[in-house]
Design a protein around this motif. Structure first.
Motif, PDB file in Angstrom:
ATOM      1  N   ALA A 161      42.267  41.142  35.710  1.00 26.19           N
ATOM      2  CA  ALA A 161      42.109  42.485  34.959  1.00 26.19           C
ATOM      3  C   ALA A 161      40.742  42.829  34.352  1.00 26.19           C
ATOM      4  O   ALA A 161      40.478  43.961  34.360  1.00 26.19           O
ATOM      5  N   ILE A 162      40.110  41.722  33.925  1.00 23.35           N
ATOM      6  CA  ILE A 162      38.680  41.943  33.402  1.00 23.35           C
ATOM      7  C   ILE A 162      37.913  42.499  34.221  1.00 23.35           C
ATOM      8  O   ILE A 162      37.008  43.474  34.067  1.00 23.35           O
ATOM      9  N   MET A 163      37.924  41.872  35.543  1.00 15.40           N
ATOM     10  CA  MET A 163      36.952  42.188  36.609  1.00 15.40           C
ATOM     11  C   MET A 163      37.122  43.563  37.106  1.00 15.40           C
ATOM     12  O   MET A 163      36.222  44.407  37.469  1.00 15.40           O
ATOM     13  N   ALA A 164      38.598  43.938  37.274  1.00 14.10           N
ATOM     14  CA  ALA A 164      38.859  45.318  37.279  1.00 14.10           C
ATOM     15  C   ALA A 164      38.315  46.345  36.412  1.00 14.10           C
ATOM     16  O   ALA A 164      38.120  47.633  36.780  1.00 14.10           O
ATOM     17  N   SER A 165      38.257  46.043  35.394  1.00  7.40           N
ATOM     18  CA  SER A 165      37.626  47.039  34.346  1.00  7.40           C
ATOM     19  C   SER A 165      36.137  47.143  34.360  1.00  7.40           C
ATOM     20  O   SER A 165      35.641  47.947  33.616  1.00  7.40           O
ATOM     21  N   LEU A 166      35.447  46.070  35.059  1.00  9.86           N
ATOM     22  CA  LEU A 166      33.989  46.028  34.887  1.00  9.86           C
ATOM     23  C   LEU A 166      33.270  46.320  36.248  1.00  9.86           C
ATOM     24  O   LEU A 166      32.260  46.553  36.274  1.00  9.86           O
ATOM     25  N   MET A 167      33.993  45.825  37.355  1.00  6.45           N
ATOM     26  CA  MET A 167      33.328  46.012  38.632  1.00  6.45           C
ATOM     27  C   MET A 167      33.583  47.156  39.490  1.00  6.45           C
ATOM     28  O   MET A 167      34.586  47.709  39.124  1.00  6.45           O
ATOM     29  N   PRO A 168      33.004  47.312  40.239  1.00  7.03           N
ATOM     30  CA  PRO A 168      33.071  48.438  41.405  1.00  7.03           C
ATOM     31  C   PRO A 168      34.335  48.222  41.982  1.00  7.03           C
ATOM     32  O   PRO A 168      34.647  47.232  42.775  1.00  7.03           O
ATOM     33  N   PRO A 169      35.555  49.212  42.107  1.00  7.02           N
ATOM     34  CA  PRO A 169      36.720  48.943  42.748  1.00  7.02           C
ATOM     35  C   PRO A 169      36.604  48.233  44.296  1.00  7.02           C
ATOM     36  O   PRO A 169      37.556  47.484  44.560  1.00  7.02           O
ATOM     37  N   ALA A 170      35.701  48.890  45.074  1.00  5.71           N
ATOM     38  CA  ALA A 170      35.670  48.327  46.490  1.00  5.71           C
ATOM     39  C   ALA A 170      35.130  46.922  46.772  1.00  5.71           C
ATOM     40  O   ALA A 170      35.416  46.375  47.613  1.00  5.71           O
ATOM     41  N   ALA A 171      34.567  46.480  45.634  1.00  7.55           N
ATOM     42  CA  ALA A 171      34.085  44.889  45.656  1.00  7.55           C
ATOM     43  C   ALA A 171      35.261  43.859  44.661  1.00  7.55           C
ATOM     44  O   ALA A 171      34.915  42.928  44.905  1.00  7.55           O
ATOM     45  N   LEU A 172      35.903  44.462  44.286  1.00  2.13           N
ATOM     46  CA  LEU A 172      37.016  43.929  43.140  1.00  2.13           C
ATOM     47  C   LEU A 172      37.760  42.585  44.031  1.00  2.13           C
ATOM     48  O   LEU A 172      37.559  41.505  43.483  1.00  2.13           O
ATOM     49  N   ILE A 173      38.730  42.996  44.965  1.00  3.67           N
ATOM     50  CA  ILE A 173      39.378  42.319  45.728  1.00  3.67           C
ATOM     51  C   ILE A 173      38.661  41.164  46.519  1.00  3.67           C
ATOM     52  O   ILE A 173      38.988  39.945  46.335  1.00  3.67           O
ATOM     53  N   PRO A 174      37.766  41.539  47.129  1.00  3.42           N
ATOM     54  CA  PRO A 174      36.972  40.516  48.151  1.00  3.42           C
ATOM     55  C   PRO A 174      36.458  39.531  47.040  1.00  3.42           C
ATOM     56  O   PRO A 174      36.324  38.333  47.222  1.00  3.42           O
ATOM     57  N   VAL A 175      35.591  40.046  46.043  1.00  2.00           N
ATOM     58  CA  VAL A 175      34.836  38.973  45.200  1.00  2.00           C
ATOM     59  C   VAL A 175      35.837  38.201  44.595  1.00  2.00           C
ATOM     60  O   VAL A 175      35.647  36.966  44.129  1.00  2.00           O
ATOM     61  N   HIS A 176      36.803  38.749  43.771  1.00  2.00           N
ATOM     62  CA  HIS A 176      37.735  37.886  42.985  1.00  2.00           C
ATOM     63  C   HIS A 176      38.244  36.909  44.049  1.00  2.00           C
ATOM     64  O   HIS A 176      38.367  35.838  43.761  1.00  2.00           O
ATOM     65  N   GLY A 177      38.514  37.151  45.343  1.00  4.50           N
ATOM     66  CA  GLY A 177      39.180  36.329  46.213  1.00  4.50           C
ATOM     67  C   GLY A 177      38.267  35.069  46.566  1.00  4.50           C
ATOM     68  O   GLY A 177      38.619  33.934  46.473  1.00  4.50           O
ATOM     69  N   LEU A 210      38.037  35.381  54.650  1.00  5.12           N
ATOM     70  CA  LEU A 210      37.859  35.537  56.060  1.00  5.12           C
ATOM     71  C   LEU A 210      38.235  36.857  56.827  1.00  5.12           C
ATOM     72  O   LEU A 210      37.403  37.623  57.343  1.00  5.12           O
ATOM     73  N   ALA A 211      39.300  37.652  56.392  1.00  5.68           N
ATOM     74  CA  ALA A 211      39.853  38.879  56.537  1.00  5.68           C
ATOM     75  C   ALA A 211      38.845  39.769  56.300  1.00  5.68           C
ATOM     76  O   ALA A 211      38.337  41.025  56.819  1.00  5.68           O
ATOM     77  N   PHE A 212      38.256  39.963  54.765  1.00 12.12           N
ATOM     78  CA  PHE A 212      37.542  40.987  54.283  1.00 12.12           C
ATOM     79  C   PHE A 212      36.144  40.603  54.757  1.00 12.12           C
ATOM     80  O   PHE A 212      35.323  41.947  55.116  1.00 12.12           O
ATOM     81  N   GLY A 213      35.758  39.446  55.435  1.00 16.51           N
ATOM     82  CA  GLY A 213      34.465  39.457  56.228  1.00 16.51           C
ATOM     83  C   GLY A 213      34.520  40.174  57.566  1.00 16.51           C
ATOM     84  O   GLY A 213      33.456  40.725  57.969  1.00 16.51           O
ATOM     85  N   PHE A 214      35.698  40.000  58.334  1.00 17.17           N
ATOM     86  CA  PHE A 214      35.656  40.595  59.415  1.00 17.17           C
ATOM     87  C   PHE A 214      35.727  42.077  59.347  1.00 17.17           C
ATOM     88  O   PHE A 214      35.394  42.751  60.012  1.00 17.17           O
TER      89      PHE A 214
END
Length: 250
Positions: free
Chosen positions: A44-60, A185-189
């Motif tokens: 939740a905190i990352m989603a409010s501060l980070m670019p949405p496109a990077a949120l899920i891969p970086v959080h993972g 791995l999936a986001f890397g591919f």
């Protein structure tokens, strides 16, 4: 070049990077202290501060590092039979999610994360999730490609194993390592530029490990019920802000 300049991505800057490092520390502290919830808070905190496109891969990647640390520290307590069918389902869920996630607009990611966080706070996952590990693995791994922190739902399965507290913590961390490994791995591919975020992710993981060790030291001094209510209130407020931001962007 100082340490903060090295790890801070240009999209964030120094101040937001420090705030996110503190959030990573707090998220791991909460997870070790209460068994669940830190990943959702960090999301939740990352989603409010980070670019949405990077949120899920970086959080993972950050969650992969944090859970690997927890699983390694409690390796001898892992209940290995729990990982089998869950892993089969996780592989299928990530594969399906990979085929769809690239078409999701950034604003919808914010709205989806906000709704997901509120739902994880106020509701309970269905009972069948603890009886069918292959379906639990597939569904939660599919959802994690879009919304990130599915730990509360995986925990429904882990709790049903009737393990001791050490076994629960070790097995839950191991299941999340499996899920986040496949997701990363999936986001890397799919072409996500992890190299641009590598030092930031490393710093976030180290901050999370510090939170884990600190949480173990002060665990017995916490008041669980009061802190959980406070945490839930903060999560809902952050989630509402994400939903508002998403609709505003649309």
């Amino acid at each position: 070049m100082d340490f903060l300049t090295l790890i801070a991505p240009t999209e964030l800057g120094g101040a937001l990077t420090v705030a996110l490092l503190a959030a990573s520390f707090a998220g791991s502290f909460i997870t070790i202290a209460f068994g669940i919830g830190g990943g959702v808070m960090l999301l939740a905190i990352m989603a409010s501060l980070m670019p949405p496109a990077a949120l899920i891969p970086v959080h993972g990647v950050v969650q992969l590092g944090s859970n690997t640390g927890r699983a390694s520290a409690m390796f001898r307590h892992i209940h290995w039979p729990a990982l089998g069918w869950f892993g089969v389902g996780a592989l299928a869920g990530v594969a399906l999610g990979s085929a769809l996630v690239v078409n999701i607009p950034a604003a919808l990611v914010q709205i989806g994360v906000g709704v997901f966080v509120i739902w994880s706070v106020i509701s309970r996952p269905p009972a069948w999730m603890k009886r069918w590990p292959v379906i639990t693995g597939a569904l939660t791994s599919f959802l994690t490609m879009f919304f990130g922190a599915t730990g509360p739902f995986v925990a429904t399965y882990t709790r049903a194993l009737n393990l001791g507290r050490h076994g629960y913590a070790a097995t839950q961390a191991s299941l999340m390592v499996m899920q986040h490994s496949l997701k990363s791995l999936a986001f890397g591919f799919l072409g996500f530029a992890f190299a641009h975020w590598v030092w930031f992710c490393t710093a976030m993981i180290l901050a999370g490990l510090a939170g884990t060790f600190t949480g173990r030291l002060v665990l017995d001094r916490m008041t669980d019920a009061r802190f959980q209510k406070f945490l839930n209130a903060i999560l809902i407020l952050i989630a509402l802000r994400l939903i508002w931001s998403g609709f505003h962007a649309l």
